[in-house]
Design an enzyme around this catalytic site. Structure first.
Site, PDB file in Angstrom:
ATOM      1  N   GLY A 173       0.853  -1.181   0.000  1.00 50.12           N
ATOM      2  CA  GLY A 173       0.000   0.000   0.000  1.00 50.12           C
ATOM      3  C   GLY A 173       0.887   1.228   0.000  1.00 50.12           C
ATOM      4  CB  VAL A 174       2.548   3.269  -2.325  1.00 53.77           C
ATOM      5  CG1 VAL A 174       3.225   4.620  -2.473  1.00 53.77           C
ATOM      6  CG2 VAL A 174       3.593   2.168  -2.185  1.00 53.77           C
TER       7      VAL A 174
ATOM      8  CD  GLU B 185      -1.045  11.788   6.575  1.00 57.89           C
ATOM      9  OE1 GLU B 185      -1.629  11.295   7.544  1.00 57.89           O
ATOM     10  OE2 GLU B 185      -0.657  12.957   6.516  1.00 57.89           O
TER      11      GLU B 185
ATOM     12  N   GLY C 271      -5.543 -10.297   2.938  1.00 58.75           N
ATOM     13  CA  GLY C 271      -6.884  -9.736   2.931  1.00 58.75           C
ATOM     14  C   GLY C 271      -6.892  -8.375   2.286  1.00 58.75           C
TER      15      GLY C 271
ATOM     16  CG  ASP D  64      -7.972   7.922  10.524  1.00 54.15           C
ATOM     17  OD1 ASP D  64      -8.964   8.521  10.045  1.00 54.15           O
ATOM     18  OD2 ASP D  64      -6.973   7.629   9.844  1.00 54.15           O
TER      19      ASP D  64
ATOM     20  CG  ASN E  77      -7.476   2.986   8.626  1.00 54.89           C
ATOM     21  OD1 ASN E  77      -6.677   2.701   7.739  1.00 54.89           O
ATOM     22  ND2 ASN E  77      -7.616   4.213   9.094  1.00 54.89           N
TER      23      ASN E  77
ATOM     24  CG  ASP F  12      -3.757   3.947   9.394  1.00 55.84           C
ATOM     25  OD1 ASP F  12      -2.701   4.418   9.842  1.00 55.84           O
ATOM     26  OD2 ASP F  12      -4.404   4.481   8.479  1.00 55.84           O
TER      27      ASP F  12
END
Ligand SMILES: Nc1ncnc2c1ncn2[C@@H]1O[C@H](COP(=O)(O)OP(=O)(O)OP(=O)(O)O)[C@@H](O)[C@H]1O
Ligand SMILES: [Mg+2]
Length: 299
Positions: free
Chosen positions: A103-104, A107, A192, A228, A233, A246
């Site tokens: 995952g890019v 943040e 997942g 968050d 997330n 996260d």
């Protein structure tokens, strides 16, 4: 190429002298905005010639940045900071090899990796300020800002690692915390996808209940609120169990806005299930459940 990709590629080429210079710059950055090369030579105990050679090499590899003002100064780039963290994790026998990006995003960059025991692990590089980097590039205090972002990213990693430890001790469903260095955390790799990515979810009621059960456990047993939380997330594994990821912005029960943040988390999750899965749940009822004021686990 992301800075982590730069770091992963150049890391193997680095010699001890390069790492020493990176480390000296890192330390001096807490005192100087731009580190002059005389300072670098002094603290690394290298000759001026060697120092010049190392600085130009690190500059070409995009690990440091030179700023020309009243004097030439040096600061670390994210890729340079990445190399220092990777080096520490390799030395601590946490990390052996990098795989593909998982995952890019805005943040953080998350990579698939291997431990020396050949266990699959996930490595998360915090990247605060990446967006505002671009916007502030032309401003005068750009470098000072950048240094501050590196520091903030380290704080975020420290905080996220602490949250993972706190809640995993209470058996909240999160990735297993393994190690942290600078702005990087290492955790158990999970299979997942984010809840938001699933087109079809069998038994959505059960999954909603499992999420609320974990919010409740984090709150009651660890005194921790995610702050968050959303469908982005929560990871849904192929076996239909969930994990909450996260955590750098978590707050504790004692935080002045704790109740509002908890309510927002729950609202985001209920909203998602209502929009996508036609599940209507009363916020008040769900909040009473997660705070331990009601035992009802079914809605
Ligand atoms: N332990 C893990 N195992 C596998 N994949 C992970 C793991 N942790 C995170 N990821 C993947 O990386 C993505 C980003 O991770 P995370 O949500 O922790 O960072 P973020 O701060 O939200 O990053 P961004 O700003 O890019 O959204 C996740 O959505 C997930 O797809
Ligand atoms: Mg996220």
């Amino acid at each position: 190429m992301s800075s982590a990709e730069v770091a992963v590629q150049v890391f193997r080429k680095l010699e001890n002298e390069d790492l020493r210079v990176l480390q000296v710059i890192e330390t001096a950055m807490s005192k100087h905005e731009f580190v002059p090369k005389e300072q670098i030579a002094k603290f690394s105990e290298f000759s001026m010639r060697e120092t010049d050679f190392r600085l130009s090499r690190l500059n070409k590899l995009w690990l440091i940045r030179q700023t020309r003002g009243a004097y030439v100064g040096h600061t670390l780039n994210y890729a340079g900071y990445d190399c220092l963290a990777i080096n520490a994790l390799v030395k601590a026998s946490v990390l052996e090899a990098f795989g593909k990006p998982l995952g890019v995003g805005k943040e953080a960059d998350v990579y698939d990796a291997l431990s020396p025991e050949r266990e699959r692990i996930a490595v998360k590089f915090h990247r605060l300020g990446r967006i505002s980097f671009r916007q502030t590039r032309r401003k005068r205090n750009y470098t000072a800002q950048r240094v501050n972002w590196l520091f903030q990213s380290r704080r975020a990693a420290e905080k996220e690692f602490k949250a993972l430890k706190l809640v995993s001790q209470k058996r909240v469903a999160v990735p297993r915390p393994i190690s942290q260095n600078r702005h990087v955390i290492v955790m158990g790799m999970i299979e997942g996808a984010e809840l938001a990515e699933w087109k079809e979810i069998p038994k959505p009621t059960k999954i909603l209940e499992e999420i609320l059960f974990n919010i409740r456990k984090a709150y009651i047993k660890a005194g921790v609120i995610h702050a968050d939380l959303s469908e982005y997330n929560v990871i849904l594994k192929p076996n239909m169990r969930i994990l909450i990821i996260d955590w750098p912005q978590y707050v504790t029960k004692e935080h002045p806005n704790a109740q509002q943040l908890l309510a927002r988390d729950v609202k985001n999750i209920l909203g998602y299930f209502e929009r996508k899965r036609m599940l209507k749940t009363k916020l008040k009822k769900a909040l009473a459940y997660v705070t331990g004021n009601s035992k009802a686990a079914s809605f």
